[in-house]
Design an enzyme around this catalytic site. Structure first.
Site, mmCIF file in Angstrom:
data_model
loop_
_atom_site.group_PDB
_atom_site.id
_atom_site.type_symbol
_atom_site.label_atom_id
_atom_site.label_comp_id
_atom_site.label_asym_id
_atom_site.label_seq_id
_atom_site.Cartn_x
_atom_site.Cartn_y
_atom_site.Cartn_z
ATOM 1 N N ASP A 70 -6.261 57.933 -23.524
ATOM 2 C CA ASP A 70 -6.346 57.651 -24.956
ATOM 3 C C ASP A 70 -7.596 58.311 -25.531
ATOM 4 O OD1 ASP A 70 -6.028 56.576 -27.439
ATOM 5 O OD2 ASP A 70 -5.851 54.503 -26.768
ATOM 6 N N ASP A 71 -7.408 59.296 -26.406
ATOM 7 C CA ASP A 71 -8.528 60.007 -27.053
ATOM 8 C C ASP A 71 -9.335 60.870 -26.085
ATOM 9 O OD1 ASP A 71 -7.784 58.736 -29.367
ATOM 10 O OD2 ASP A 71 -9.607 57.554 -29.587
ATOM 11 N N CYS A 84 -2.842 58.285 -32.410
ATOM 12 C CA CYS A 84 -2.251 57.508 -31.332
ATOM 13 C C CYS A 84 -0.781 57.122 -31.501
ATOM 14 C CB CYS A 84 -3.106 56.262 -31.197
ATOM 15 S SG CYS A 84 -2.582 55.211 -29.902
ATOM 16 N N ARG A 123 2.444 58.750 -29.421
ATOM 17 C CA ARG A 123 3.170 57.993 -28.392
ATOM 18 C C ARG A 123 4.671 57.924 -28.703
ATOM 19 N NH1 ARG A 123 -1.127 54.855 -25.514
ATOM 20 N NH2 ARG A 123 -2.860 56.130 -26.213
ATOM 21 N N LYS A 159 -1.305 50.478 -22.805
ATOM 22 C CA LYS A 159 -1.207 50.443 -24.262
ATOM 23 C C LYS A 159 0.182 50.832 -24.744
ATOM 24 C CE LYS A 159 -3.510 52.617 -28.232
ATOM 25 N NZ LYS A 159 -4.697 53.432 -28.581
ATOM 26 N N HIS A 196 1.465 50.235 -28.541
ATOM 27 C CA HIS A 196 1.114 50.751 -29.876
ATOM 28 C C HIS A 196 2.297 51.285 -30.683
ATOM 29 C CE1 HIS A 196 -2.633 52.237 -32.253
ATOM 30 N NE2 HIS A 196 -1.999 51.242 -32.810
ATOM 31 N N SER A 224 -4.470 49.361 -29.877
ATOM 32 C CA SER A 224 -5.735 49.925 -29.395
ATOM 33 C C SER A 224 -6.720 48.844 -29.002
ATOM 34 C CB SER A 224 -6.365 50.810 -30.467
ATOM 35 O OG SER A 224 -5.506 51.877 -30.762
ATOM 36 N N HIS A 231 -10.672 55.683 -25.329
ATOM 37 C CA HIS A 231 -10.742 55.165 -26.702
ATOM 38 C C HIS A 231 -11.907 54.177 -26.746
ATOM 39 C CE1 HIS A 231 -9.569 53.193 -30.421
ATOM 40 N NE2 HIS A 231 -8.528 53.998 -30.564
ATOM 41 N N ASP A 241 -3.303 61.478 -25.418
ATOM 42 C CA ASP A 241 -2.425 61.272 -26.582
ATOM 43 C C ASP A 241 -2.818 62.110 -27.796
ATOM 44 O OD1 ASP A 241 -4.741 59.823 -27.118
ATOM 45 O OD2 ASP A 241 -3.685 58.207 -28.146
ATOM 46 N N ASN A 242 -4.078 62.524 -27.831
ATOM 47 C CA ASN A 242 -4.560 63.382 -28.930
ATOM 48 C C ASN A 242 -5.965 63.822 -28.566
ATOM 49 O OD1 ASN A 242 -4.348 60.276 -30.477
ATOM 50 N ND2 ASN A 242 -6.361 61.094 -29.930
ATOM 51 N N LYS A 260 -9.481 64.623 -32.815
ATOM 52 C CA LYS A 260 -8.493 63.617 -33.217
ATOM 53 C C LYS A 260 -8.395 63.498 -34.738
ATOM 54 C CE LYS A 260 -7.685 58.613 -32.848
ATOM 55 N NZ LYS A 260 -8.140 57.351 -32.226
#
Lengths: 468, 468
Positions: free
Chosen positions: B38-39, B78, B82, B134, B136, B159, B233, B285-286, B309
């Site tokens: 994540d991130d 995010c 996803r 996660k 989301h 998150s 994240h 994810d990004n 991001k």
């Protein structure tokens, strides 16, 4: 079926032969090869994260050896960086600085003959020494490589843009002026010019051949080969086999041919069974030459680092550096130890059991134990000079900029008091100035800065004198 | 000595056992594991060039598999990213966009139940499916993972900053407001909240345990595990074993613990002899959340790429992506093929011999032949959306920005006509705009841009509705 005793005999003979080979290699003094790229950026190899330049041989070299991620050169441009590498000393000590940033074809001086180069030191123990490629430490006859401990030389005495074609000055008029006044680019064999304006597309292949011949000819004695590629310094040239092959364009073609060249050398060492007793170092002389706003395709990449060649930001002085040498260098390792090109001289001398010079300060240190994996800590402090002015220092993870200046900019340098502070291990891109949070660190680095300056004895600058 | 016939027998038995193992593994449908960070930025892993974050397990995964250097996600934040990964479709098609950029605890909607997720598709062939981490894609009960083809779920529904502690909004007041209105961060087991505000320092270890248990429990049937780490994240948390260990600070600690987690999973697959029949994908994810000018240590790095991001520059949407699967994925390869997270669904379905849905457009394509090395060419065009607005497209090496906007900035988006043009393979950092030199390329990309927009049927935005 092979009878069992024959099988056993075969294994025994293979074992004896391997044992003999291994002892034969390790009883000899180690061989050394330094491969120096020109203006290759921190981010320009596959194993340093470039998305589209393919460097399978250097990536493999890293897998078989140790890749450094915090490795520095002694200066942010060509001539002083090379002087630092070969002497283990900062340019401020050996005089290789001035208003002109490098030697040009009309420069009157060269590296002082009193300097002890890696080649000169290794010759005291009978090493065969050769230089293939770029010298750039003086082009008058008395300043050519044979005066500094090299038995043989084949290459251009300065940058590949200092001839009649493809010169790249900071401005277009400067560029034109240079093309007019430069003599035709000379290719030397030892002290003689054997060609002028050689076809640069063939240089990587020709240099590679020379290196392989040198290795083969000296396979039975200890040797030192300094292979200083003219590339990817501009103008860029690749051979037909590599031209147009890289997704990264001509710059990628040139780096991929250099990668091939490195692969040829490692392959030859394995073929000749010299691989267990040879240390090979690959590095760049400084950061990429960005050619800002002029030529988008020919400038390299510093990857995550800020700025480039000619700057004292990380992009100017932190370079890709891979050490290889099965048995001497721990395989498949990445080192975050801080180390510098000036460590190469004391490390090689230690491995060759040659005492270090005691009559002068050295700025490098022996990193044998970092290479073999016994520790992962190198230099305590790194100095970032621009000519004779100390711009910044790094101590531990901290870097303090006392002066900054964008690379190749007409603007005046900007002094900073207090200095700008960055934590390079947290923030390698020098994005987040954190001085306010760490006044104690600033004071510590200021002391180290002043102590170093107080300890350096000024010498005469050698880069400015011109042949009348 | 062992008598010769016993030795021969031993070898024969070993051979038979290996043969059986290999056939047993390859006769079964392959298992799939997606590990989503994540991130995590493009430049945050060792094998993508980070200088001080150590990721030996992911580096090894890359050495044993295929590392992509031009791999994209379907959105720059995010929730929509996803949704794109799990459905193989752009957010503009599945409704996961709006003025709010992601789902929040008070969001009324979730992923439409008409969407076919990877899990739902694989269930048609009897796969065991699990999600750890996660989600989301909706936090009301009807929008939890068990409604989308997952047999089991353990994790946070959104998150890790959407609870009572450590919330990070774009501004300090926004951040405070969220902490006040958010319910305590819920940890789910299937459809039940089993804890609130769990100790986030333990999450990586707990999630890893869950993944290993799932693999062990399902070793004798085909399975799909979607392991979506809450990290890196913000807020950042590492366990005691990893805290303070990385030179990169807490961000590095967290990434290094995630690296350890991946290592545990690959080790388990090898132990259970599932490695020859399992494809593992690691990606982010990004791009990294930079926290510009606020918190220098907690934002990741896009390496050589520009921006982060929330942006449609490369740093926002190009991510690290490693595919692993001895026998299915060619080992020790780097691919410059353009591919996207939306390729994962069609690729898995092809490997599992499940027909693709024909009642809806998919935005990904089967990249089996890229993975096994038969070719090195993937997607022809990449679309860079920000919510429902198409900002940019990539075709071949070229990228045209029709709109740009700095990430997390209050400034209005800036339209560009003609679009800004970059050659991403020559200039991955999007530094050199070259539109003037290539009017033909601009026209070609403009056509592709218009054609795509004309072909997309608008759906209702789902991110904005709030529970009353």
């Amino acid at each position: 079926m092979i009878p069992r005793f024959k099988l056993l005999l075969l294994f025994f003979l293979l074992f004896l032969s391997a044992l003999y080979e291994s002892r034969a290699q390790s009883n000899r003094q180690p061989n050394f090869i330094v491969i120096l790229a020109d203006d290759l950026g921190y981010g320009d190899l596959g194993c340093y994260g470039h998305p589209t330049i393919r460097t399978p041989f250097l990536d493999q070299m890293a897998t078989e050896g140790k890749r450094f991620t915090q490795f520095y050169v002694g200066a942010n441009v060509c001539t002083p960086s090379r002087a630092a590498l070969l002497t283990g000393r900062l340019p401020i000590r050996n005089g290789i600085f001035g208003k002109r940033v490098v030697f040009f074809p009309n420069s009157a001086n060269g590296l002082p003959h009193s300097e002890i180069t890696i080649a000169k030191a290794l010759k005291t123990k009978g090493y065969a020494t050769g230089l293939v490629g770029k010298w750039h430490l003086g082009s008058k006859k008395e300043y050519l490589p044979l005066s500094y401990g090299f038995d043989s030389y084949f290459g251009l005495p300065y940058s590949n843009d200092m001839g009649k074609v493809g010169s790249f000055g900071p401005t277009a008029s400067d560029q034109a002026a240079r093309v007019n006044t430069n003599p035709p680019l000379p290719l030397y064999r030892n002290n003689e010019v054997v060609e002028t304006e050689p076809d640069q597309r063939q240089l990587t292949k020709r240099y590679t051949d020379e290196v392989l011949k040198f290795i083969t000819a000296n396979r039975s004695k200890p040797f030192f080969m300094y292979y200083a590629s003219p590339f990817p310094h501009v103008p860029l040239y690749a051979s037909e086999q590599f031209s147009g092959k890289s997704k990264r364009g001509l710059y990628g073609d040139v780096v991929e041919e250099l990668d091939w060249s490195v692969g040829q050398i490692l392959k030859k060492l394995k073929e000749l069974k010299l691989d267990k007793n040879t240390v090979v170092v690959f590095l760049s002389d400084n950061g990429p030459w960005l050619m800002k706003n002029r030529l988008e395709e020919v400038g390299g990449s510093a990857g995550p680092l800020y700025e480039a060649k000619g700057s004292t930001y990380e992009g100017g002085m932190r370079v890709p550096a891979i050490f290889w040498g099965p048995g001497l260098v721990k395989a498949n390792t990445v080192s975050t130890a801080v180390a510098t090109s000036m460590d190469i001289l004391p490390t090689f001398l230690n491995l060759a059991k040659i005492p270090l010079p005691t009559d002068r300060p050295l700025d490098g240190q022996d990193i044998t134990d970092v290479l073999n994996g016994r520790k992962d800590k190198g230099a305590e402090v790194v100095y970032y000079y621009d000519a004779d002015r100390l711009y910044a220092i790094r101590k531990g993870p901290w870097k303090a900029h006392f002066t900054t200046h964008p690379s190749y900019s007409p603007e005046a340098p900007v002094p900073h008091d207090p200095p700008l502070l960055y934590n390079l291990e947290v923030d390698p891109g020098e994005r987040y100035e954190v001085g306010k949070k760490h006044p104690d660190v600033i004071e510590d680095l200021r002391k180290a800065f002043e102590k170093h300056r107080a300890g350096v004895v000024a010498v005469e600058p050698l880069l400015d004198a011109i042949v009348e």
